[in-house]
Design a protein around this motif. Structure first.
Motif, PDB file in Angstrom:
ATOM      1  N   UNK A 175      17.380  17.702 -44.718  1.00  0.00           N
ATOM      2  CA  UNK A 175      18.700  18.210 -45.084  1.00  0.00           C
ATOM      3  C   UNK A 175      19.760  17.116 -44.928  1.00  0.00           C
ATOM      4  N   UNK A 176      19.641  16.326 -43.858  1.00  0.00           N
ATOM      5  CA  UNK A 176      20.602  15.238 -43.630  1.00  0.00           C
ATOM      6  C   UNK A 176      20.658  14.294 -44.826  1.00  0.00           C
ATOM      7  N   UNK A 177      19.495  13.890 -45.327  1.00  0.00           N
ATOM      8  CA  UNK A 177      19.437  12.946 -46.434  1.00  0.00           C
ATOM      9  C   UNK A 177      19.690  13.617 -47.781  1.00  0.00           C
ATOM     10  N   UNK A 178      19.153  14.804 -47.974  1.00  0.00           N
ATOM     11  CA  UNK A 178      19.225  15.465 -49.266  1.00  0.00           C
ATOM     12  C   UNK A 178      20.616  15.914 -49.670  1.00  0.00           C
ATOM     13  N   UNK A 179      21.447  16.341 -48.707  1.00  0.00           N
ATOM     14  CA  UNK A 179      22.781  16.841 -49.074  1.00  0.00           C
ATOM     15  C   UNK A 179      23.679  15.725 -49.596  1.00  0.00           C
ATOM     16  N   UNK A 180      23.242  14.470 -49.475  1.00  0.00           N
ATOM     17  CA  UNK A 180      24.018  13.376 -50.049  1.00  0.00           C
ATOM     18  C   UNK A 180      24.116  13.465 -51.563  1.00  0.00           C
ATOM     19  N   UNK A 181      23.227  14.242 -52.176  1.00  0.00           N
ATOM     20  CA  UNK A 181      23.270  14.418 -53.630  1.00  0.00           C
ATOM     21  C   UNK A 181      24.483  15.229 -54.061  1.00  0.00           C
ATOM     22  N   UNK A 182      24.991  16.086 -53.190  1.00  0.00           N
ATOM     23  CA  UNK A 182      26.091  16.986 -53.570  1.00  0.00           C
ATOM     24  C   UNK A 182      27.370  16.222 -53.888  1.00  0.00           C
ATOM     25  N   UNK A 183      27.887  15.366 -52.964  1.00  0.00           N
ATOM     26  CA  UNK A 183      29.122  14.649 -53.311  1.00  0.00           C
ATOM     27  C   UNK A 183      28.954  13.695 -54.482  1.00  0.00           C
ATOM     28  N   UNK A 184      27.771  13.084 -54.646  1.00  0.00           N
ATOM     29  CA  UNK A 184      27.591  12.143 -55.746  1.00  0.00           C
ATOM     30  C   UNK A 184      27.703  12.846 -57.097  1.00  0.00           C
ATOM     31  N   UNK A 185      27.238  14.088 -57.191  1.00  0.00           N
ATOM     32  CA  UNK A 185      27.328  14.843 -58.448  1.00  0.00           C
ATOM     33  C   UNK A 185      28.780  15.145 -58.799  1.00  0.00           C
ATOM     34  N   UNK A 186      29.539  15.678 -57.849  1.00  0.00           N
ATOM     35  CA  UNK A 186      30.922  16.049 -58.128  1.00  0.00           C
ATOM     36  C   UNK A 186      31.801  14.818 -58.378  1.00  0.00           C
ATOM     37  N   UNK A 187      31.503  13.720 -57.686  1.00  0.00           N
ATOM     38  CA  UNK A 187      32.260  12.485 -57.905  1.00  0.00           C
ATOM     39  C   UNK A 187      32.037  11.972 -59.322  1.00  0.00           C
ATOM     40  N   UNK A 188      30.783  11.975 -59.777  1.00  0.00           N
ATOM     41  CA  UNK A 188      30.476  11.501 -61.124  1.00  0.00           C
ATOM     42  C   UNK A 188      31.198  12.329 -62.185  1.00  0.00           C
ATOM     43  N   UNK A 189      31.298  13.636 -61.967  1.00  0.00           N
ATOM     44  CA  UNK A 189      32.001  14.500 -62.917  1.00  0.00           C
ATOM     45  C   UNK A 189      33.510  14.249 -62.888  1.00  0.00           C
ATOM     46  N   UNK A 190      34.070  14.064 -61.691  1.00  0.00           N
ATOM     47  CA  UNK A 190      35.518  13.884 -61.561  1.00  0.00           C
ATOM     48  C   UNK A 190      35.982  12.573 -62.177  1.00  0.00           C
ATOM     49  N   UNK A 191      35.143  11.539 -62.097  1.00  0.00           N
ATOM     50  CA  UNK A 191      35.518  10.216 -62.597  1.00  0.00           C
ATOM     51  C   UNK A 191      35.783  10.233 -64.100  1.00  0.00           C
ATOM     52  N   UNK A 192      35.191  11.170 -64.821  1.00  0.00           N
ATOM     53  CA  UNK A 192      35.394  11.248 -66.273  1.00  0.00           C
ATOM     54  C   UNK A 192      36.849  11.539 -66.632  1.00  0.00           C
ATOM     55  N   UNK A 193      37.623  12.015 -65.665  1.00  0.00           N
ATOM     56  CA  UNK A 193      39.033  12.327 -65.931  1.00  0.00           C
ATOM     57  C   UNK A 193      39.939  11.105 -65.827  1.00  0.00           C
ATOM     58  N   UNK A 194      39.441   9.994 -65.309  1.00  0.00           N
ATOM     59  CA  UNK A 194      40.308   8.832 -65.121  1.00  0.00           C
ATOM     60  C   UNK A 194      40.250   7.921 -66.344  1.00  0.00           C
ATOM     61  N   UNK A 195      41.296   7.104 -66.555  1.00  0.00           N
ATOM     62  CA  UNK A 195      41.316   6.215 -67.725  1.00  0.00           C
ATOM     63  C   UNK A 195      40.426   4.998 -67.515  1.00  0.00           C
ATOM     64  N   UNK A 196      40.140   4.303 -68.600  1.00  0.00           N
ATOM     65  CA  UNK A 196      39.372   3.061 -68.521  1.00  0.00           C
ATOM     66  C   UNK A 196      40.279   1.949 -67.994  1.00  0.00           C
TER      67      UNK A 196
END
Length: 502
Positions: A175-196
């Motif tokens: 669980x310690x290692x696996x939950x690291x996938x959660x923030x990486x998913x939401x961060x990748x989605x949020x970054x699409x809102x920023x400009x180049x």
């Protein structure tokens, strides 16, 4: 006057949000560092690891991240800074899931490999994007965000360790290692809102889009126009060219960069390389990853034997790092890089000597010494505090701002490679080093590296606060010019003396 102030505030808030989104991807690096320090306690018991396997699994991610860092420069020039951030998050997402479902040591190493590539991408691109989006007045604040989020990730990892430590050992570390996938998913989605990045847009010939981004992220429209002119000049685009889209043929994807780095570097580029690679090397050679990754081991050697108490002590380390990195972010553009860097390394030297002395005393007696335990704990906390207020954030800022545009992506990538190699060597040799020269001796050795670092920083590093990225290049090379002039004067004096003798 108030209108100008309001406009500046709005523009800086937009640049702030863009930098926040980009730098949040470095949470994954911090989380992995923090969570592995506690998870290894249970992995060691579950998989029956020896100390060499333990060293390797702790530090190998830094070596694996070399592939990501090496590829990130060219990738970001090809697909853009923004999509490279998304790519980094996606790779780490897969790596975290693989680590969480690992059934044996080999499976876990595969997960570390995939996660390491994502970490390499994230570490490089966050610094580059932030330096290119930030106005000069707040570049120190914004460019410190990667280190802020690394520290926040470390704290999350420590808290995760403590929270999941109550589960059965075969489930807790997964669980310690696996939950690291959660923030990486939401961060990748949020970054699409920023400009180049505006600099990348100009290098692609998309001047109209670049101008819109610069208008939003600069302190004034005048600064926006000046930044656009400087970037166009660096990209080889004529100043009078104001088309929305132009054809750029000058080194768009980094062709010739390595030739300029290695075969024909100017005095300025040589100085920049020495500073960039030097600060990346000494940041890790001073032992920060050994302290963060092996803090439970250090506290155990200091006399804390309970797993729960050790994990609580590491949470204190995480809180200390986070608090002091937040203090540093508000001082970088006020105090400057050099004063914070020199005072930071000086404090680290004192802390390492204190930690080495405390651990040496504890190992030499057969009874508990309360003052020595207190000295070790205090030294660890002061070490991470001094690191976080200077060398930690300034490393990323300095490397991302001193390279000229044509060399920046590959230059920062090269710096990250040096950083990760050094970190990998340090973290994968700590236990062996402690067995060879004692754990106290290991920290005395790190203190020696820190002394050399302080001398180098004092001698070679110019102040870059408040200067545009294009102005900064002019600061470098003077040291080598002075040395060249000194040699010429010595040769003239020597020739003159020989003539007089003749």
């Amino acid at each position: 006057m108030s209108t100008t102030s309001n406009e500046k505030s709005k523009r800086n808030k937009y640049a702030l949000m863009c930098s926040l989104l980009a730098c949040m991807t470095t949470i994954i690096l911090g989380y992995d560092i923090g969570v592995m320090s506690g998870a290894i306690i249970f992995i060691e018991e579950d998989f029956h690891l020896n100390y060499v396997q333990k060293e390797v699994i702790m530090g190998i991610l830094n070596v694996y991240s070399l592939l990501g860092a090496a590829a990130a420069g060219r990738t970001s020039d090809w697909i853009g800074r923004r999509y490279t951030v998304v790519f980094a998050g996606a790779i780490f997402f897969a790596g975290a899931l693989l680590m969480g479902f690992a059934t044996n040591y080999g499976f876990l190493m595969v997960g570390r490999f995939v996660a390491g590539i994502g970490v390499g991408f994230a570490g490089m691109i966050a610094s580059v994007y932030t330096a290119e989006i930030a106005p000069a007045s707040s570049r120190g604040l914004l460019a410190s965000f990667p280190e802020v989020f690394i520290n926040f990730g470390i704290l999350l990892g420590y808290v995760s360790n403590y929270g999941f430590s109550k589960l059965p050992k075969h489930l807790g570390w997964r669980f310690m290692l696996g939950v690291g996938a959660i923030p990486s998913f939401f961060i990748a989605m949020a970054v699409l809102a920023m400009p180049e990045s505006p600099r990348w847009l100009v290098m692609q010939g998309r001047l109209g889009e670049a101008k819109k981004v610069l208008d939003k992220t600069s302190d004034s429209l005048e600064e926006s126009q000046r930044r656009l002119s400087e970037i166009k000049e660096a990209a080889g685009i004529p100043e009078h060219c104001n088309d929305d889209v132009v054809v750029v043929t000058k080194n768009r994807h980094g062709e010739g960069v390595w030739r300029e780095f290695i075969l024909h570097p100017t005095l300025s580029v040589r100085h920049i390389l020495l500073c960039a690679l030097g600060i990346q090397f000494f940041q890790q050679a001073s032992g920060i990853d050994s302290v963060v990754l092996y803090s439970p081991e250090i506290f155990k050697k200091a006399g804390i034997t309970s797993n729960t108490d050790m994990l609580l002590a590491t949470v204190a380390v995480g809180f200390t790092k986070t608090i002091f990195i937040l203090i540093a972010t508000w001082q970088l553009d006020k105090v400057g890089r050099r004063p914070l860097l020199l005072s930071s390394v000086a404090g680290m030297i004192i802390s390492l000597i204190g930690l080495g002395a405390g651990l040496t005393v504890i190992q030499s007696v057969d009874h508990k010494l309360t003052w020595a335990i207190a000295l070790c704990i205090t030294s660890v906390l002061s070490f991470v505090a001094f690191f976080s207020i200077g060398l930690g954030p300034i490393n990323g800022i300095y490397c991302s701002e001193i390279f000229p545009l044509r060399l920046r992506a590959q230059g920062v990538s090269l710096g990250i490679i040096v950083n990760r190699v050094t970190s990998g060597v340090i973290s994968m040799t700590f236990l062996s080093l402690a067995r060879a020269i004692t754990i106290g001796g290991a920290f005395f050795l790190y203190g020696g590296f820190a002394v050399v670092a302080w001398v180098m920083f004092y001698t070679l590093f110019p102040e870059t606060r408040g200067k545009t990225l294009e102005e900064i290049e002019m600061l470098f090379g003077r040291f080598f010019k002075w040395r060249s002039v000194d040699r010429e004067l010595m040769e003239i004096k020597r020739s003159s003396s020989q003539d007089q003798m003749g």
